[in-house]
Design a protein around this motif. Structure first.
Motif, PDB file in Angstrom:
ATOM      1  N   ALA A 162      -7.749  -5.979  23.591  1.00  0.00           N
ATOM      2  CA  ALA A 162      -7.365  -4.920  24.527  1.00  0.00           C
ATOM      3  C   ALA A 162      -5.852  -4.897  24.656  1.00  0.00           C
ATOM      4  O   ALA A 162      -5.187  -5.941  24.558  1.00  0.00           O
ATOM      5  CB  ALA A 162      -8.008  -5.123  25.896  1.00  0.00           C
ATOM      6  N   SER A 163      -5.314  -3.706  24.874  1.00  0.00           N
ATOM      7  CA  SER A 163      -3.872  -3.529  25.021  1.00  0.00           C
ATOM      8  C   SER A 163      -3.609  -2.522  26.137  1.00  0.00           C
ATOM      9  O   SER A 163      -4.528  -1.848  26.625  1.00  0.00           O
ATOM     10  CB  SER A 163      -3.255  -3.044  23.708  1.00  0.00           C
ATOM     11  N   VAL A 164      -2.345  -2.396  26.519  1.00  0.00           N
ATOM     12  CA  VAL A 164      -1.967  -1.436  27.552  1.00  0.00           C
ATOM     13  C   VAL A 164      -2.149  -0.015  27.020  1.00  0.00           C
ATOM     14  O   VAL A 164      -1.594   0.342  25.974  1.00  0.00           O
ATOM     15  CB  VAL A 164      -0.512  -1.659  27.994  1.00  0.00           C
ATOM     16  N   ASP A 165      -2.923   0.778  27.743  1.00  0.00           N
ATOM     17  CA  ASP A 165      -3.081   2.180  27.378  1.00  0.00           C
ATOM     18  C   ASP A 165      -1.809   2.932  27.772  1.00  0.00           C
ATOM     19  O   ASP A 165      -1.263   2.702  28.852  1.00  0.00           O
ATOM     20  CB  ASP A 165      -4.286   2.770  28.110  1.00  0.00           C
ATOM     21  N   PRO A 166      -1.322   3.838  26.911  1.00  0.00           N
ATOM     22  CA  PRO A 166      -0.078   4.556  27.226  1.00  0.00           C
ATOM     23  C   PRO A 166      -0.100   5.321  28.550  1.00  0.00           C
ATOM     24  O   PRO A 166       0.960   5.605  29.112  1.00  0.00           O
ATOM     25  CB  PRO A 166       0.080   5.514  26.039  1.00  0.00           C
ATOM     26  N   VAL A 167      -1.294   5.619  29.074  1.00  0.00           N
ATOM     27  CA  VAL A 167      -1.333   6.327  30.362  1.00  0.00           C
ATOM     28  C   VAL A 167      -0.780   5.456  31.490  1.00  0.00           C
ATOM     29  O   VAL A 167      -0.487   5.963  32.579  1.00  0.00           O
ATOM     30  CB  VAL A 167      -2.762   6.792  30.717  1.00  0.00           C
ATOM     31  N   SER A 168      -0.628   4.156  31.242  1.00  0.00           N
ATOM     32  CA  SER A 168      -0.098   3.238  32.250  1.00  0.00           C
ATOM     33  C   SER A 168       1.400   3.392  32.470  1.00  0.00           C
ATOM     34  O   SER A 168       1.927   2.943  33.499  1.00  0.00           O
ATOM     35  CB  SER A 168      -0.379   1.786  31.844  1.00  0.00           C
ATOM     36  N   PHE A 169       2.116   3.956  31.487  1.00  0.00           N
ATOM     37  CA  PHE A 169       3.580   4.024  31.574  1.00  0.00           C
ATOM     38  C   PHE A 169       4.018   5.078  32.597  1.00  0.00           C
ATOM     39  O   PHE A 169       3.431   6.151  32.692  1.00  0.00           O
ATOM     40  CB  PHE A 169       4.182   4.340  30.208  1.00  0.00           C
ATOM     41  N   PRO A 170       5.088   4.779  33.356  1.00  0.00           N
ATOM     42  CA  PRO A 170       5.811   3.503  33.371  1.00  0.00           C
ATOM     43  C   PRO A 170       5.006   2.418  34.082  1.00  0.00           C
ATOM     44  O   PRO A 170       4.390   2.688  35.108  1.00  0.00           O
ATOM     45  CB  PRO A 170       7.088   3.835  34.136  1.00  0.00           C
ATOM     46  N   TRP A 223       7.964  -1.095  31.827  1.00  0.00           N
ATOM     47  CA  TRP A 223       7.758  -0.661  30.457  1.00  0.00           C
ATOM     48  C   TRP A 223       7.507   0.842  30.455  1.00  0.00           C
ATOM     49  O   TRP A 223       6.663   1.347  31.204  1.00  0.00           O
ATOM     50  CB  TRP A 223       6.559  -1.384  29.844  1.00  0.00           C
ATOM     51  N   TYR A 224       8.231   1.544  29.587  1.00  0.00           N
ATOM     52  CA  TYR A 224       8.136   2.994  29.527  1.00  0.00           C
ATOM     53  C   TYR A 224       7.447   3.485  28.260  1.00  0.00           C
ATOM     54  O   TYR A 224       7.008   4.635  28.198  1.00  0.00           O
ATOM     55  CB  TYR A 224       9.542   3.599  29.633  1.00  0.00           C
ATOM     56  N   SER A 225       7.372   2.620  27.276  1.00  0.00           N
ATOM     57  CA  SER A 225       6.691   2.954  26.026  1.00  0.00           C
ATOM     58  C   SER A 225       6.498   1.651  25.254  1.00  0.00           C
ATOM     59  O   SER A 225       7.019   0.603  25.635  1.00  0.00           O
ATOM     60  CB  SER A 225       7.513   3.941  25.192  1.00  0.00           C
ATOM     61  N   GLY A 226       5.768   1.734  24.151  1.00  0.00           N
ATOM     62  CA  GLY A 226       5.592   0.553  23.312  1.00  0.00           C
ATOM     63  C   GLY A 226       4.144   0.100  23.245  1.00  0.00           C
ATOM     64  O   GLY A 226       3.243   0.717  23.818  1.00  0.00           O
ATOM     65  N   TYR A 227       3.938  -0.990  22.512  1.00  0.00           N
ATOM     66  CA  TYR A 227       2.603  -1.545  22.304  1.00  0.00           C
ATOM     67  C   TYR A 227       2.563  -2.949  22.904  1.00  0.00           C
ATOM     68  O   TYR A 227       3.382  -3.806  22.547  1.00  0.00           O
ATOM     69  CB  TYR A 227       2.265  -1.602  20.812  1.00  0.00           C
ATOM     70  N   TYR A 228       1.593  -3.204  23.806  1.00  0.00           N
ATOM     71  CA  TYR A 228       1.551  -4.472  24.533  1.00  0.00           C
ATOM     72  C   TYR A 228       0.125  -5.027  24.543  1.00  0.00           C
ATOM     73  O   TYR A 228      -0.729  -4.578  25.303  1.00  0.00           O
ATOM     74  CB  TYR A 228       2.044  -4.287  25.967  1.00  0.00           C
ATOM     75  N   PRO A 229      -0.168  -6.029  23.698  1.00  0.00           N
ATOM     76  CA  PRO A 229      -1.489  -6.670  23.715  1.00  0.00           C
ATOM     77  C   PRO A 229      -1.695  -7.431  25.024  1.00  0.00           C
ATOM     78  O   PRO A 229      -0.766  -8.057  25.547  1.00  0.00           O
ATOM     79  CB  PRO A 229      -1.428  -7.638  22.527  1.00  0.00           C
ATOM     80  N   ILE A 230      -2.932  -7.403  25.525  1.00  0.00           N
ATOM     81  CA  ILE A 230      -3.270  -8.094  26.764  1.00  0.00           C
ATOM     82  C   ILE A 230      -4.358  -9.150  26.539  1.00  0.00           C
ATOM     83  O   ILE A 230      -4.297 -10.242  27.081  1.00  0.00           O
ATOM     84  CB  ILE A 230      -3.730  -7.095  27.845  1.00  0.00           C
ATOM     85  N   LEU A 231      -5.351  -8.827  25.730  1.00  0.00           N
ATOM     86  CA  LEU A 231      -6.442  -9.760  25.419  1.00  0.00           C
ATOM     87  C   LEU A 231      -6.529  -9.898  23.907  1.00  0.00           C
ATOM     88  O   LEU A 231      -6.497  -8.895  23.191  1.00  0.00           O
ATOM     89  CB  LEU A 231      -7.788  -9.239  25.947  1.00  0.00           C
ATOM     90  N   TRP A 232      -6.667 -11.144  23.429  1.00  0.00           N
ATOM     91  CA  TRP A 232      -6.848 -11.315  21.986  1.00  0.00           C
ATOM     92  C   TRP A 232      -7.484 -12.656  21.650  1.00  0.00           C
ATOM     93  O   TRP A 232      -7.639 -13.527  22.491  1.00  0.00           O
ATOM     94  CB  TRP A 232      -5.530 -11.145  21.236  1.00  0.00           C
ATOM     95  N   THR A 233      -7.856 -12.776  20.387  1.00  0.00           N
ATOM     96  CA  THR A 233      -8.433 -14.003  19.858  1.00  0.00           C
ATOM     97  C   THR A 233      -7.787 -14.317  18.515  1.00  0.00           C
ATOM     98  O   THR A 233      -7.217 -13.428  17.865  1.00  0.00           O
ATOM     99  CB  THR A 233      -9.967 -13.875  19.701  1.00  0.00           C
ATOM    100  N   ASN A 234      -7.850 -15.585  18.110  1.00  0.00           N
ATOM    101  CA  ASN A 234      -7.380 -16.021  16.801  1.00  0.00           C
ATOM    102  C   ASN A 234      -8.621 -16.372  15.983  1.00  0.00           C
ATOM    103  O   ASN A 234      -9.404 -17.250  16.375  1.00  0.00           O
ATOM    104  CB  ASN A 234      -6.464 -17.239  16.952  1.00  0.00           C
ATOM    105  N   ALA A 235      -8.814 -15.685  14.868  1.00  0.00           N
ATOM    106  CA  ALA A 235     -10.037 -15.828  14.077  1.00  0.00           C
ATOM    107  C   ALA A 235     -10.221 -17.226  13.497  1.00  0.00           C
ATOM    108  O   ALA A 235     -11.328 -17.591  13.107  1.00  0.00           O
ATOM    109  CB  ALA A 235     -10.050 -14.792  12.951  1.00  0.00           C
TER     110      ALA A 235
END
Length: 271
Positions: free
Chosen positions: A194-202, A211-223
């Motif tokens: 899961a990552s930050v949806d752009p509707v969250s900005f700012p 944060w005003y733009s960009g890609y920000y991971p929030i949840l992840w796993t290492n395979a």
């Protein structure tokens, strides 16, 4: 009168039978969780630790796993997956070489891990290259949002057991959010959940720390490992009184990720 005496005798026999009946043993926990915390730095992190150590035991009783919390990080030195199948880092990470080596051995031996928020924080990832650069994949802390707010999160990897009960987007609990100097999308071992949806900005309430733009991971796993990382665990606080103004476990949908993630890590079926 005789009828009453017979009824009384039958009642006595029934009660005696119930008293002598063997007590059905409770099912043994399906797996054991050992949660490490510091609990001494930043009232927002301390608040999260306190509520985590109340929320997780209740959740454990509902989902049949054991939960133990400790601030003795030296227990990592010789920890084995046969003792505790899942390790949590609530508000810190191992600091000594023995603790770090022990945790790496634990993970390579098949242990499982769930880390929150500040468990990934560092400004110098070279101090523990395996953990920051390869295991988490984050590298160094780059920036954060302020003050703590909710975010709309976009679910990205449907097949993973930790997110199958999540909608396509959902509102997180309140947190301060971290960004990193490594792009997790370029790491072939990392699966972003899961990552930050752009509707969250700012995202943020301080114009200088939003944060005003960009890609920000929030949840992840290492395979390569049985692990999950969640970039939440910082409550909004009144720092004058140290009173929490939010709860990390205030989002029922986000809680599904924590519960299903733990069940997957522990080897149990998700709900």
């Amino acid at each position: 009168m005789r009828k009453f005496a017979v009824q009384l005798a039958l009642l006595f026999v029934s009660c005696l039978a119930l008293a002598l009946a063997p007590v059905t043993a409770q099912a043994a926990p399906a797996f054991q969780v050992l949660a490490f915390y510091n609990g001494t730095y930043d009232p927002a992190h301390i608040s999260f630790v306190k509520e985590a150590n109340q929320w997780f035991p209740k959740t454990a009783s509902q989902h049949n796993f054991g939960y133990t919390a400790t601030n003795d990080w030296n227990r990592l030195n010789s920890l084995q997956p046969s003792q505790y199948q899942v390790v949590l880092f609530l508000d810190d990470l191992p600091q000594t070489s023995a603790q770090r080596a022990g945790f790496e051995r634990y993970m390579n031996a098949g242990g499982a891990f769930l880390g929150f928020h500040v468990a990934a924080f560092t400004t110098d990832p070279s101090t523990w290259d395996w953990y920051h650069n390869r295991f988490l994949g984050t590298g160094a802390f780059k920036s954060n949002t302020w003050g703590p707010t909710t975010a709309t999160l976009k679910v990205e990897n449907r097949p993973h057991p930790s997110i199958t009960r999540l909608p396509a987007t959902f509102t997180s609990s309140v947190s301060e959010w971290y960004a990193w100097n490594r792009d997790l999308r370029k790491n072939p071992d990392i699966r972003i959940l899961a990552s930050v949806d752009p509707v969250s900005f700012p995202l943020g309430t301080d114009p200088n720390q939003s944060w005003y733009s960009g890609y920000y991971p929030i949840l992840w796993t290492n395979a390569k490992y049985k692990m999950l990382y969640a970039n939440f665990g910082h409550n909004r606080m009144n720092y004058e009184t140290n009173q929490p103004l939010s709860s990390t476990f205030g989002s029922e949908v986000q809680n599904r990720f924590v519960i299903d993630g733990l069940l997957w890590l522990g080897g149990s079926k998700t709900s």
